[in-house]
Scaffold this motif. Structure first.
Motif, PDB file in Angstrom:
ATOM      1  N   PRO A   1       0.820  -1.222   0.000  1.00 50.37           N
ATOM      2  CA  PRO A   1       0.000   0.000   0.000  1.00 50.37           C
ATOM      3  C   PRO A   1       0.853   1.270   0.000  1.00 50.37           C
ATOM      4  O   PRO A   1       0.323   2.360  -0.152  1.00 50.37           O
ATOM      5  N   LEU A   2       2.176   1.113   0.208  1.00 49.47           N
ATOM      6  CA  LEU A   2       3.054   2.288   0.215  1.00 49.47           C
ATOM      7  C   LEU A   2       3.768   2.408  -1.132  1.00 49.47           C
ATOM      8  O   LEU A   2       3.916   1.418  -1.857  1.00 49.47           O
ATOM      9  N   LYS A   3       4.215   3.629  -1.397  1.00 48.93           N
ATOM     10  CA  LYS A   3       5.050   3.839  -2.585  1.00 48.93           C
ATOM     11  C   LYS A   3       6.249   4.673  -2.155  1.00 48.93           C
ATOM     12  O   LYS A   3       6.348   5.859  -2.488  1.00 48.93           O
ATOM     13  N   CYS A   4       7.157   4.063  -1.430  1.00 50.58           N
ATOM     14  CA  CYS A   4       8.328   4.788  -0.923  1.00 50.58           C
ATOM     15  C   CYS A   4       9.198   5.197  -2.106  1.00 50.58           C
ATOM     16  O   CYS A   4       9.470   4.372  -2.989  1.00 50.58           O
ATOM     17  N   ILE A   5       9.636   6.448  -2.098  1.00 49.74           N
ATOM     18  CA  ILE A   5      10.336   6.936  -3.290  1.00 49.74           C
ATOM     19  C   ILE A   5      11.702   6.275  -3.468  1.00 49.74           C
ATOM     20  O   ILE A   5      12.266   6.319  -4.540  1.00 49.74           O
ATOM     21  N   TRP A   6      12.226   5.624  -2.416  1.00 47.31           N
ATOM     22  CA  TRP A   6      13.538   4.972  -2.516  1.00 47.31           C
ATOM     23  C   TRP A   6      13.407   3.467  -2.737  1.00 47.31           C
ATOM     24  O   TRP A   6      14.425   2.758  -2.741  1.00 47.31           O
ATOM     25  N   CYS A   7      12.187   2.955  -2.912  1.00 43.46           N
ATOM     26  CA  CYS A   7      11.954   1.507  -2.936  1.00 43.46           C
ATOM     27  C   CYS A   7      12.917   0.796  -3.896  1.00 43.46           C
ATOM     28  O   CYS A   7      13.040   1.153  -5.068  1.00 43.46           O
TER      29      CYS A   7
ATOM     30  N   THR B   1       5.588  -3.104   6.929  1.00 47.43           N
ATOM     31  CA  THR B   1       5.528  -1.638   6.928  1.00 47.43           C
ATOM     32  C   THR B   1       4.676  -1.140   8.088  1.00 47.43           C
ATOM     33  O   THR B   1       4.693   0.048   8.405  1.00 47.43           O
ATOM     34  N   GLY B   2       3.873  -2.024   8.656  1.00 47.01           N
ATOM     35  CA  GLY B   2       2.953  -1.630   9.723  1.00 47.01           C
ATOM     36  C   GLY B   2       1.677  -0.980   9.212  1.00 47.01           C
ATOM     37  O   GLY B   2       0.759  -0.719   9.992  1.00 47.01           O
TER      38      GLY B   2
ATOM     39  N   ASP C   1       7.386  12.272  11.112  1.00 41.26           N
ATOM     40  CA  ASP C   1       6.482  13.386  10.839  1.00 41.26           C
ATOM     41  C   ASP C   1       5.401  12.936   9.847  1.00 41.26           C
ATOM     42  O   ASP C   1       5.736  12.442   8.762  1.00 41.26           O
ATOM     43  N   PRO C   2       4.108  13.095  10.207  1.00 41.29           N
ATOM     44  CA  PRO C   2       3.037  12.570   9.348  1.00 41.29           C
ATOM     45  C   PRO C   2       3.056  13.130   7.925  1.00 41.29           C
ATOM     46  O   PRO C   2       2.885  12.386   6.952  1.00 41.29           O
ATOM     47  N   GLN C   3       3.323  14.446   7.826  1.00 41.42           N
ATOM     48  CA  GLN C   3       3.288  15.063   6.495  1.00 41.42           C
ATOM     49  C   GLN C   3       4.456  14.583   5.621  1.00 41.42           C
ATOM     50  O   GLN C   3       4.285  14.234   4.456  1.00 41.42           O
ATOM     51  N   ARG C   4       5.645  14.540   6.242  1.00 41.31           N
ATOM     52  CA  ARG C   4       6.828  14.060   5.503  1.00 41.31           C
ATOM     53  C   ARG C   4       6.647  12.586   5.111  1.00 41.31           C
ATOM     54  O   ARG C   4       7.013  12.162   4.028  1.00 41.31           O
ATOM     55  N   HIS C   5       6.055  11.845   6.062  1.00 41.45           N
ATOM     56  CA  HIS C   5       5.815  10.425   5.794  1.00 41.45           C
ATOM     57  C   HIS C   5       4.921  10.268   4.565  1.00 41.45           C
ATOM     58  O   HIS C   5       5.185   9.448   3.682  1.00 41.45           O
TER      59      HIS C   5
ATOM     60  N   THR D   1       6.095   8.347   1.215  1.00 45.84           N
ATOM     61  CA  THR D   1       5.569   6.983   1.041  1.00 45.84           C
ATOM     62  C   THR D   1       4.165   6.930   0.448  1.00 45.84           C
ATOM     63  O   THR D   1       3.689   5.840   0.108  1.00 45.84           O
ATOM     64  N   GLY D   2       3.507   8.077   0.417  1.00 44.32           N
ATOM     65  CA  GLY D   2       2.138   8.105  -0.117  1.00 44.32           C
ATOM     66  C   GLY D   2       1.062   7.868   0.933  1.00 44.32           C
ATOM     67  O   GLY D   2      -0.129   7.961   0.631  1.00 44.32           O
ATOM     68  N   VAL D   3       1.466   7.519   2.168  1.00 46.51           N
ATOM     69  CA  VAL D   3       0.449   7.298   3.216  1.00 46.51           C
ATOM     70  C   VAL D   3       0.854   7.992   4.514  1.00 46.51           C
ATOM     71  O   VAL D   3       2.029   8.263   4.761  1.00 46.51           O
ATOM     72  N   ASP D   4      -0.145   8.249   5.350  1.00 43.65           N
ATOM     73  CA  ASP D   4       0.062   8.836   6.669  1.00 43.65           C
ATOM     74  C   ASP D   4       0.701   7.789   7.605  1.00 43.65           C
ATOM     75  O   ASP D   4       0.570   6.587   7.362  1.00 43.65           O
ATOM     76  N   ASN D   5       1.369   8.263   8.672  1.00 44.33           N
ATOM     77  CA  ASN D   5       2.011   7.272   9.554  1.00 44.33           C
ATOM     78  C   ASN D   5       1.207   6.971  10.827  1.00 44.33           C
ATOM     79  O   ASN D   5       1.687   6.210  11.679  1.00 44.33           O
ATOM     80  N   ALA D   6      -0.015   7.536  10.968  1.00 44.14           N
ATOM     81  CA  ALA D   6      -0.760   7.355  12.223  1.00 44.14           C
ATOM     82  C   ALA D   6      -1.032   5.871  12.502  1.00 44.14           C
ATOM     83  O   ALA D   6      -0.796   5.381  13.618  1.00 44.14           O
ATOM     84  N   LEU D   7      -1.516   5.139  11.502  1.00 52.18           N
ATOM     85  CA  LEU D   7      -1.821   3.714  11.688  1.00 52.18           C
ATOM     86  C   LEU D   7      -0.542   2.929  12.017  1.00 52.18           C
ATOM     87  O   LEU D   7      -0.547   2.025  12.866  1.00 52.18           O
ATOM     88  N   ILE D   8       0.551   3.314  11.359  1.00 47.80           N
ATOM     89  CA  ILE D   8       1.835   2.620  11.566  1.00 47.80           C
ATOM     90  C   ILE D   8       2.303   2.792  13.015  1.00 47.80           C
ATOM     91  O   ILE D   8       2.711   1.824  13.675  1.00 47.80           O
ATOM     92  N   LEU D   9       2.202   4.016  13.524  1.00 50.80           N
ATOM     93  CA  LEU D   9       2.636   4.268  14.906  1.00 50.80           C
ATOM     94  C   LEU D   9       1.712   3.559  15.892  1.00 50.80           C
ATOM     95  O   LEU D   9       2.171   2.983  16.893  1.00 50.80           O
TER      96      LEU D   9
END
Ligand code: SF4
Ligand code: SF4
Length: 310
Positions: free
Chosen positions: A40-46, A173-174, A199-203, A207-215
């Motif tokens: 579900p993520l698209k990390c730019i360094w993948c 990825t969580g 940071d949620p915005q940077r995340h 990666t294309g997704v928020d980090n709230a669920l991951i945390l």
């Protein structure tokens, strides 16, 4: 076709893009790492762009192509045409990843990444190294992509692995619905948990997704006491600021965890983007120097963490 999980004679099937034997960086001991497609993520360094889509995909190896154009004739979807220089051009919008062109290519310039496999088939591979697991404290690691993107398959794979007394390790990825993750954790011995940015915005940008669920999921895993190692892909100028390292250390403290693994950025996956008809967004980015990685390691150690560099 549903590639994420379908039934085959009572056996669940999953889309697997690699099975790496004798892996030593994906958890303790000697392991077999099973890479599942879909993320579900698209990390730019993948470094594994073939892992993002949950279905088989066709790789084109231009350096092997002799421009014989057999593939142009063979494609049932008219996805391949002849370019001005005589080489084959594949229109990815028309390509259905059927694999017909890979069968006719005499030079192996085309290849399908991703294969539907039953749990039994994967386990057969995994069990080949059972003796090494016993002697080294290793086992199976499920990675991706996000392995929980194919939850039924993964659950069954881990359940059956444990039945065979094989240690199970989830590299995640969580970013997974909490109830689904919990159901997989029931069959998991160790979690390798990626944290990309605090940071949620940077995340979201990276990666294309928020980090709230991951945390939240990381907190949940810490609360239930499942062994977990935090892993950070360390990307120059993207998540290596003092501010992010501080936030990371604070979060580790909140979780009650000390061990963190740093995975320094590399650009080895760059060519895969071209082969899949995708664009790599970090082509100009240089990896960290070993001195800079050592500096970041020391910085985190000074905050009380135990740091391994992968
Ligand atoms: S069949 Fe293979 S070698 Fe021939 S043009 Fe197609 S990709 Fe190139
Ligand atoms: S994978 Fe199938 S649809 Fe895609 S280019 Fe090859 S033959 Fe055509």
């Amino acid at each position: 076709m549903n590639y994420a999980a379908s039934s085959d004679k009572g056996q669940l099937t999953g889309c697997v893009f690699n099975i790496e034997r004798f892996a030593i960086r994906d958890g303790p001991g000697i392991r077999t790492t099973v890479f599942l497609k879909g993320c579900p993520l698209k990390c730019i360094w993948c470094a594994n762009p073939e892992s993002i889509r949950p279905y088989p995909q066709m790789f084109c190896f231009a350096h092997l192509c002799a421009s014989c154009c057999r593939c142009v004739q063979a494609c049932p979807n008219k996805a391949i045409s002849v370019a001005a220089d005589g080489s084959p051009f594949t229109d990815r919008d028309l390509c259905k990843n059927c694999g017909t062109c890979t069968d006719v290519c005499p030079n192996r310039a085309r290849e399908i990444s991703g294969k539907m496999m039953t749990v039994d088939q994967v386990l057969e591979e995994v069990k080949k190294d059972a003796l090494f697991y016993q002697n080294s404290g290793g086992g199976i690691t499920a990675s991706g992509g996000e392995p929980a993107y194919q939850p039924e398959f993964l659950r069954e794979l881990f359940r059956r692995s444990r039945q065979a007394v094989i240690h199970t390790c989830l590299d995640t990825t969580g970013f997974v619905k909490t109830d689904i993750l919990k159901s997989i954790l029931e069959h998991t011995d160790l979690v390798l948990y990626d944290l990309k940015h605090m940071d949620p915005q940077r995340h979201r940008q990276l990666t294309g997704v928020d980090n709230a669920l991951i945390l939240e999921n990381a907190r949940m895993i810490a609360v239930i006491g499942k062994p977990m190692i935090i892993r950070v892909p360390l990307v120059p100028d993207h998540n290596d600021s003092a501010e992010n390292l501080d936030a990371l250390a604070s979060f580790m403290k909140e979780l009650g965890l000390a061990r963190i693994d740093l995975l320094p950025y590399h650009s080895l996956g760059r060519d895969k983007y071209t082969r899949l008809g995708m664009v790599y967004g970090l082509s100009e980015l240089k990896p960290h120097s070993s001195e800079r990685v050592a500096e970041i390691k020391a910085c985190l150690e000074s905050k009380g963490l135990t740091v391994e560099v992968g």
